[in-house]
Scaffold this motif. Structure first.
Motif, PDB file in Angstrom:
ATOM      1  N   VAL A   1       0.850  -1.193   0.000  1.00 44.86           N
ATOM      2  CA  VAL A   1       0.000   0.000   0.000  1.00 44.86           C
ATOM      3  C   VAL A   1       0.882   1.239   0.000  1.00 44.86           C
ATOM      4  O   VAL A   1       1.826   1.340   0.789  1.00 44.86           O
ATOM      5  N   LEU A   2       0.571   2.193  -0.883  1.00 46.78           N
ATOM      6  CA  LEU A   2       1.337   3.435  -0.967  1.00 46.78           C
ATOM      7  C   LEU A   2       1.057   4.293   0.255  1.00 46.78           C
ATOM      8  O   LEU A   2      -0.105   4.532   0.609  1.00 46.78           O
ATOM      9  N   THR A   3       2.119   4.757   0.913  1.00 43.46           N
ATOM     10  CA  THR A   3       1.963   5.587   2.107  1.00 43.46           C
ATOM     11  C   THR A   3       2.913   6.771   2.050  1.00 43.46           C
ATOM     12  O   THR A   3       3.887   6.768   1.291  1.00 43.46           O
ATOM     13  N   VAL A   4       2.618   7.760   2.871  1.00 44.74           N
ATOM     14  CA  VAL A   4       3.515   8.886   3.118  1.00 44.74           C
ATOM     15  C   VAL A   4       3.687   8.973   4.627  1.00 44.74           C
ATOM     16  O   VAL A   4       2.709   9.197   5.355  1.00 44.74           O
ATOM     17  N   ALA A   5       4.922   8.749   5.085  1.00 45.17           N
ATOM     18  CA  ALA A   5       5.206   8.721   6.525  1.00 45.17           C
ATOM     19  C   ALA A   5       4.286   7.730   7.244  1.00 45.17           C
ATOM     20  O   ALA A   5       3.731   8.024   8.306  1.00 45.17           O
ATOM     21  N   ASN A   6       4.096   6.572   6.609  1.00 44.62           N
ATOM     22  CA  ASN A   6       3.300   5.465   7.160  1.00 44.62           C
ATOM     23  C   ASN A   6       1.823   5.805   7.302  1.00 44.62           C
ATOM     24  O   ASN A   6       1.090   5.128   8.029  1.00 44.62           O
ATOM     25  N   GLN A   7       1.348   6.831   6.629  1.00 42.76           N
ATOM     26  CA  GLN A   7      -0.074   7.179   6.644  1.00 42.76           C
ATOM     27  C   GLN A   7      -0.644   7.053   5.242  1.00 42.76           C
ATOM     28  O   GLN A   7       0.036   7.356   4.253  1.00 42.76           O
ATOM     29  N   THR A   8      -1.896   6.645   5.185  1.00 39.04           N
ATOM     30  CA  THR A   8      -2.551   6.462   3.883  1.00 39.04           C
ATOM     31  C   THR A   8      -3.515   7.594   3.555  1.00 39.04           C
ATOM     32  O   THR A   8      -4.010   7.673   2.432  1.00 39.04           O
ATOM     33  N   THR A   9      -3.803   8.473   4.526  1.00 40.67           N
ATOM     34  CA  THR A   9      -4.693   9.615   4.291  1.00 40.67           C
ATOM     35  C   THR A   9      -4.047  10.886   4.820  1.00 40.67           C
ATOM     36  O   THR A   9      -3.140  10.843   5.659  1.00 40.67           O
ATOM     37  N   PHE A  10      -4.548  12.021   4.345  1.00 46.14           N
ATOM     38  CA  PHE A  10      -4.049  13.313   4.812  1.00 46.14           C
ATOM     39  C   PHE A  10      -5.124  14.368   4.577  1.00 46.14           C
ATOM     40  O   PHE A  10      -6.032  14.191   3.754  1.00 46.14           O
ATOM     41  N   LYS A  11      -5.036  15.470   5.314  1.00 46.53           N
ATOM     42  CA  LYS A  11      -5.952  16.590   5.143  1.00 46.53           C
ATOM     43  C   LYS A  11      -5.368  17.554   4.117  1.00 46.53           C
ATOM     44  O   LYS A  11      -4.186  17.898   4.192  1.00 46.53           O
ATOM     45  N   ASP A  12      -6.208  17.998   3.171  1.00 46.72           N
ATOM     46  CA  ASP A  12      -5.705  18.875   2.106  1.00 46.72           C
ATOM     47  C   ASP A  12      -5.766  20.348   2.469  1.00 46.72           C
ATOM     48  O   ASP A  12      -5.426  21.211   1.651  1.00 46.72           O
ATOM     49  N   GLY A  13      -6.188  20.678   3.701  1.00 51.44           N
ATOM     50  CA  GLY A  13      -6.231  22.071   4.131  1.00 51.44           C
ATOM     51  C   GLY A  13      -7.423  22.829   3.617  1.00 51.44           C
ATOM     52  O   GLY A  13      -7.545  24.036   3.847  1.00 51.44           O
ATOM     53  N   ARG A  14      -8.336  22.153   2.925  1.00 55.35           N
ATOM     54  CA  ARG A  14      -9.541  22.789   2.395  1.00 55.35           C
ATOM     55  C   ARG A  14     -10.795  22.079   2.917  1.00 55.35           C
ATOM     56  O   ARG A  14     -11.845  22.106   2.283  1.00 55.35           O
ATOM     57  N   GLY A  15     -10.629  21.401   4.051  1.00 56.33           N
ATOM     58  CA  GLY A  15     -11.762  20.756   4.698  1.00 56.33           C
ATOM     59  C   GLY A  15     -12.017  19.335   4.243  1.00 56.33           C
ATOM     60  O   GLY A  15     -13.042  18.753   4.608  1.00 56.33           O
ATOM     61  N   LYS A  16     -11.109  18.744   3.451  1.00 58.13           N
ATOM     62  CA  LYS A  16     -11.311  17.391   2.953  1.00 58.13           C
ATOM     63  C   LYS A  16     -10.186  16.481   3.441  1.00 58.13           C
ATOM     64  O   LYS A  16      -9.046  16.910   3.587  1.00 58.13           O
ATOM     65  N   THR A  17     -10.567  15.219   3.677  1.00 59.71           N
ATOM     66  CA  THR A  17      -9.574  14.192   3.983  1.00 59.71           C
ATOM     67  C   THR A  17      -9.374  13.354   2.719  1.00 59.71           C
ATOM     68  O   THR A  17     -10.337  12.778   2.196  1.00 59.71           O
ATOM     69  N   ARG A  18      -8.167  13.318   2.244  1.00 54.32           N
ATOM     70  CA  ARG A  18      -7.888  12.667   0.960  1.00 54.32           C
ATOM     71  C   ARG A  18      -6.946  11.494   1.171  1.00 54.32           C
ATOM     72  O   ARG A  18      -6.210  11.412   2.158  1.00 54.32           O
ATOM     73  N   ASN A  19      -6.961  10.606   0.199  1.00 50.00           N
ATOM     74  CA  ASN A  19      -6.103   9.431   0.254  1.00 50.00           C
ATOM     75  C   ASN A  19      -4.747   9.753  -0.362  1.00 50.00           C
ATOM     76  O   ASN A  19      -4.650  10.593  -1.269  1.00 50.00           O
ATOM     77  N   VAL A  20      -3.735   9.092   0.133  1.00 53.30           N
ATOM     78  CA  VAL A  20      -2.386   9.335  -0.377  1.00 53.30           C
ATOM     79  C   VAL A  20      -2.287   9.012  -1.872  1.00 53.30           C
ATOM     80  O   VAL A  20      -1.477   9.603  -2.587  1.00 53.30           O
ATOM     81  N   THR A  21      -3.156   8.120  -2.327  1.00 53.29           N
ATOM     82  CA  THR A  21      -3.113   7.768  -3.752  1.00 53.29           C
ATOM     83  C   THR A  21      -3.458   8.955  -4.641  1.00 53.29           C
ATOM     84  O   THR A  21      -3.156   8.940  -5.836  1.00 53.29           O
ATOM     85  N   ASP A  22      -4.093  10.007  -4.057  1.00 48.15           N
ATOM     86  CA  ASP A  22      -4.375  11.210  -4.848  1.00 48.15           C
ATOM     87  C   ASP A  22      -3.095  11.917  -5.264  1.00 48.15           C
ATOM     88  O   ASP A  22      -3.095  12.727  -6.202  1.00 48.15           O
ATOM     89  N   LEU A  23      -2.017  11.650  -4.529  1.00 42.29           N
ATOM     90  CA  LEU A  23      -0.732  12.255  -4.874  1.00 42.29           C
ATOM     91  C   LEU A  23      -0.001  11.476  -5.971  1.00 42.29           C
ATOM     92  O   LEU A  23       1.039  11.909  -6.448  1.00 42.29           O
ATOM     93  N   ARG A  24      -0.564  10.294  -6.312  1.00 39.20           N
ATOM     94  CA  ARG A  24       0.167   9.420  -7.237  1.00 39.20           C
ATOM     95  C   ARG A  24       0.437  10.089  -8.578  1.00 39.20           C
ATOM     96  O   ARG A  24       1.544  10.018  -9.119  1.00 39.20           O
ATOM     97  N   GLU A  25      -0.582  10.753  -9.146  1.00 42.07           N
ATOM     98  CA  GLU A  25      -0.390  11.383 -10.457  1.00 42.07           C
ATOM     99  C   GLU A  25       0.624  12.512 -10.378  1.00 42.07           C
ATOM    100  O   GLU A  25       1.465  12.666 -11.262  1.00 42.07           O
ATOM    101  N   ALA A  26       0.567  13.289  -9.292  1.00 44.73           N
ATOM    102  CA  ALA A  26       1.504  14.404  -9.145  1.00 44.73           C
ATOM    103  C   ALA A  26       2.920  13.918  -8.913  1.00 44.73           C
ATOM    104  O   ALA A  26       3.882  14.606  -9.208  1.00 44.73           O
ATOM    105  N   ALA A  27       3.054  12.733  -8.359  1.00 41.50           N
ATOM    106  CA  ALA A  27       4.387  12.191  -8.066  1.00 41.50           C
ATOM    107  C   ALA A  27       4.612  10.893  -8.826  1.00 41.50           C
ATOM    108  O   ALA A  27       5.174   9.939  -8.316  1.00 41.50           O
TER     109      ALA A  27
END
Length: 660
Positions: free
Chosen positions: A135-161
């Motif tokens: 499972v793709l993680t960032v600092a051993n976490q699979t979700t993060f807050k985008d600062g705009r009131g949403k909780t997003r999955n780390v996989t959303d960063l996949r295209e950008a990275a």
């Protein structure tokens, strides 16, 4: 290029204000890394590296090491001021107003909406991706807050990275390789010095024991390959029964640690089969070419005698190396200045998708006086990339091609100068009636002076023809790379045919040029006349060319292989700590094959440098011999200039004096 270029654009990343990160004497001197406010806006790492990501870019001293959002930091500002102190390091310089509304901060892009754990690569902050249980993680976490009131999955960063994991793995391997070089560089130099001594010793001894040494070389190569076969079989048999050793390369896939493959029986079996095939081919060639090898050895003895009288020729490759190094340096510096000669281009970056000014060029000094900020609230004039619309900037690619052409021309000229100089020195040996009494006092320096004074135009013309063909090959490779995936079968076939034809043409021109330079050194005629005479002279002696020239090349190649292989085997035992005397001296390495391959390749290049002089000597003597046979008949009026040994070895029937 030197007027408009600025290499700092390559060395330092550039922020949204056109300032260099980490440049000494500026406000960003201690801020060496580029940080992206919203990496989700970036389509791929290529966009990031090209500095064309549509988000604010800021120079920072370090990448963020935690998850945080501006909303959370603002809410906890009163009782957790330390969080705000950390977060504001990634805000615009001078911004220190945590009470400013979130909407205004995000509109004006005073601070990023979020920060995520990152690590620097290419002096830019990339998400710290890792894979945990698939499972793709960032600092051993699979979700993060985008600062705009949403909780997003780390996989959303996949295209950008996209592809970051592979890039970071490659970086890890690169760092380990760099560490190995840093630890073992002096041992590598010692290995190359040993290769130089062995090559020099070989050439010196060749004058007296050419036949014996070459047969030793031949059987030495067979012996080294035989040892390799035995070692592969030993490793293959030793791994029998060990768990996991029967897996295939396909089963384990690609691994950055190549030592994993050495634990597989299949790897050693493949090595053993390859070495067996090479051994069989060499033995068959020796059986069918044994008589021709004897003739070639005799010619090499004559060449060794010539080098014995003109020992300074052995060190001429150093001159060629220095000239080529100057050419490479000139080309590289000019190419960097050309690539960085663009002016900073600023574009309007707007949060509103319907802003008609978005992505248009702008001037940061006058941007605030325009009505763009009124029509598009939050719009900014930020740095995009380096470029320009002037006539100069439009033709930078053409200038790069011209620079590449000059580079090819100069390199070929340096090589041609060396070939003509050596040919002149060895020709003065052959055409001396009494050897060594009639050989000029300083044959190499005299030949170099003649080449510079009288033959510069001829050498430059020959180098020009070769450079044109090589430039066409470079353009074909560039077109093939650009059109890959977008070309039909006919286009691929046409490009393949053109690449093959020009490759053959380049090889043919190198052969003709080499012999033309020999004729220039002998007679001093122009390039075209010398090339024509050399070509027809070789055609009239085509059998001798095929037998002597190519067999000699083969034997010298075996000599290079033995030097590189012998030093390589010694390096292998040393770096794997299998020599008890030097076990404590051997460095501890991540990959022992890094210095090992460097020593092997370097030893081959060192041997090639010395043996290339020998090859030029043999080619020159052979062409002189053919010319001698046609000009003279062995009579008192027209005596042969060749040595008595060549009388006995080559062309015995033709050497009898012609009857009137």
């Amino acid at each position: 290029a030197w007027v408009h270029g600025d290499p700092r654009k390559v060395i330092y990343p550039t922020d949204s204000y056109g300032q260099f990160c980490g440049q000494k004497g500026t406000v960003n001197e201690n801020k060496t890394i580029l940080f992206y406010f919203n990496i989700l806006k970036c389509a791929s790492p290529v966009v990031l590296i090209n500095l064309q990501c549509p988000t604010t870019q800021l120079c920072v001293s370090k990448c963020p090491d935690r998850f945080a959002t501006y909303i959370d930091v603002q809410a906890s500002y009163r009782y957790r001021p330390d969080q705000w102190s950390y977060f504001r390091e990634f805000c615009k310089p001078g911004f220190n107003n945590p009470r400013k509304s979130v909407a205004q901060v995000l509109r004006d892009e005073d601070c990023p909406s979020m920060i995520i754990p990152s690590r620097p690569f290419l002096k830019r902050c990339f998400p710290d991706f890792s894979t945990k249980n698939g499972v793709l993680t960032v600092a051993n976490q699979t979700t993060f807050k985008d600062g705009r009131g949403k909780t997003r999955n780390v996989t959303d960063l996949r295209e950008a990275a996209n592809g970051i994991n592979n890039v970071l793995d490659a970086r890890s391997v690169g760092m380990k390789i760099f560490e190995d070089y840093a630890i073992s560089w002096y041992w590598i130099l010692i290995g190359l010095f040993i290769a130089m001594v062995v090559s020099l010793l070989f050439l010196v001894l060749l004058r007296f024991t050419a036949g014996v040494l070459f047969w030793i070389f031949i059987f030495g190569v067979i012996g080294i390959i035989g040892y390799g076969i035995w070692h592969c079989y030993w490793e293959y048999d030793h791994l029998k029964g060990i768990p996991g050793s029967d897996l295939t390369v396909y089963d384990i896939g690609f691994q950055t640690d190549f030592r994993v493959y050495l634990q597989l029986r299949q790897t050693w079996l493949a090595f053993m089969i390859i070495l067996c095939l090479v051994e069989v081919v060499i033995i068959l060639m020796l059986i069918f070419l044994r008589n021709r090898i004897r003739i070639a050895i005799a010619l090499l003895k004559e060449g060794s005698r010539a080098i014995g009288y003109i020992m300074s020729t052995l060190f001429y490759p150093i001159v060629t190396f220095v000239l080529i190094a100057i050419c490479i340096s000139y080309w590289a510096v000019t190419a960097v200045f050309l690539a960085t000669s663009g002016e900073p281009i600023y574009k309007v970056m707007a949060n509103q998708t319907l802003c008609k000014y978005a992505n248009l060029t702008c001037d940061p000094e006058t941007f605030n006086t325009t009505n763009v900020t009124k029509l598009c609230p939050g719009a900014q004039c930020t740095f995009a990339f380096y470029g320009g619309e002037s006539l100069y900037h439009k033709y930078i690619f053409i200038f790069q091609l011209a620079n590449a052409f000059v580079f090819l021309w100069l390199v070929n000229f340096a090589i041609a100068l060396g070939q003509c100089t050596l040919a002149g020195a060895f020709a003065s040996y052959y055409w001396a009636s009494r050897k060594p009494a009639d050989i000029p006092l300083w044959p190499l320096f005299s030949s170099f002076g003649r080449a510079i004074r009288y033959h510069t135009g001829s050498l430059a013309f020959g180098a020009l023809i070769l450079a044109i063909v090589q430039l066409i090959r470079v353009i074909l490779e560039y077109l093939d790379h650009k059109l890959k995936g977008r070309q039909n079968s006919f286009t691929r076939f046409l490009l393949c045919c053109l690449k093959c034809c020009f490759w053959c043409l380049e090889k043919f021109l190198k052969f003709i040029n080499r012999n033309a330079y020999i004729m220039i050194a002998i007679y001093g005629k122009n390039f075209c006349t010398s090339a024509k005479e050399a070509f027809f002279l070789l055609m009239r002696n085509v059998v001798r060319v095929a037998v002597l020239d190519k067999v000699t090349d083969f034997l010298l190649f075996l000599g290079k292989i033995l030097v590189a292989g012998g030093v390589g085997v010694l390096a292998f035992f040393f770096f794997t700590q299998r020599i008890p005397v030097f076990a404590q001296e051997a460095p501890t390495l991540n990959y022992y094959w890094v210095p090992l391959l460097t020593v092997i390749i370097g030893s081959y290049l060192v041997a090639h440098g010395f043996f290339s002089v020998y090859a030029m000597c043999v080619d020159t003597l052979f062409l002189c011999f053919c010319e001698d046979l046609e000009r003279n008949d062995g009579s008192t009026a027209k005596p042969y200039f060749m040595s008595a040994s060549l009388h006995r070895i080559l062309g015995k029937k033709e050497l009898s004096p012609k009857k009137a």
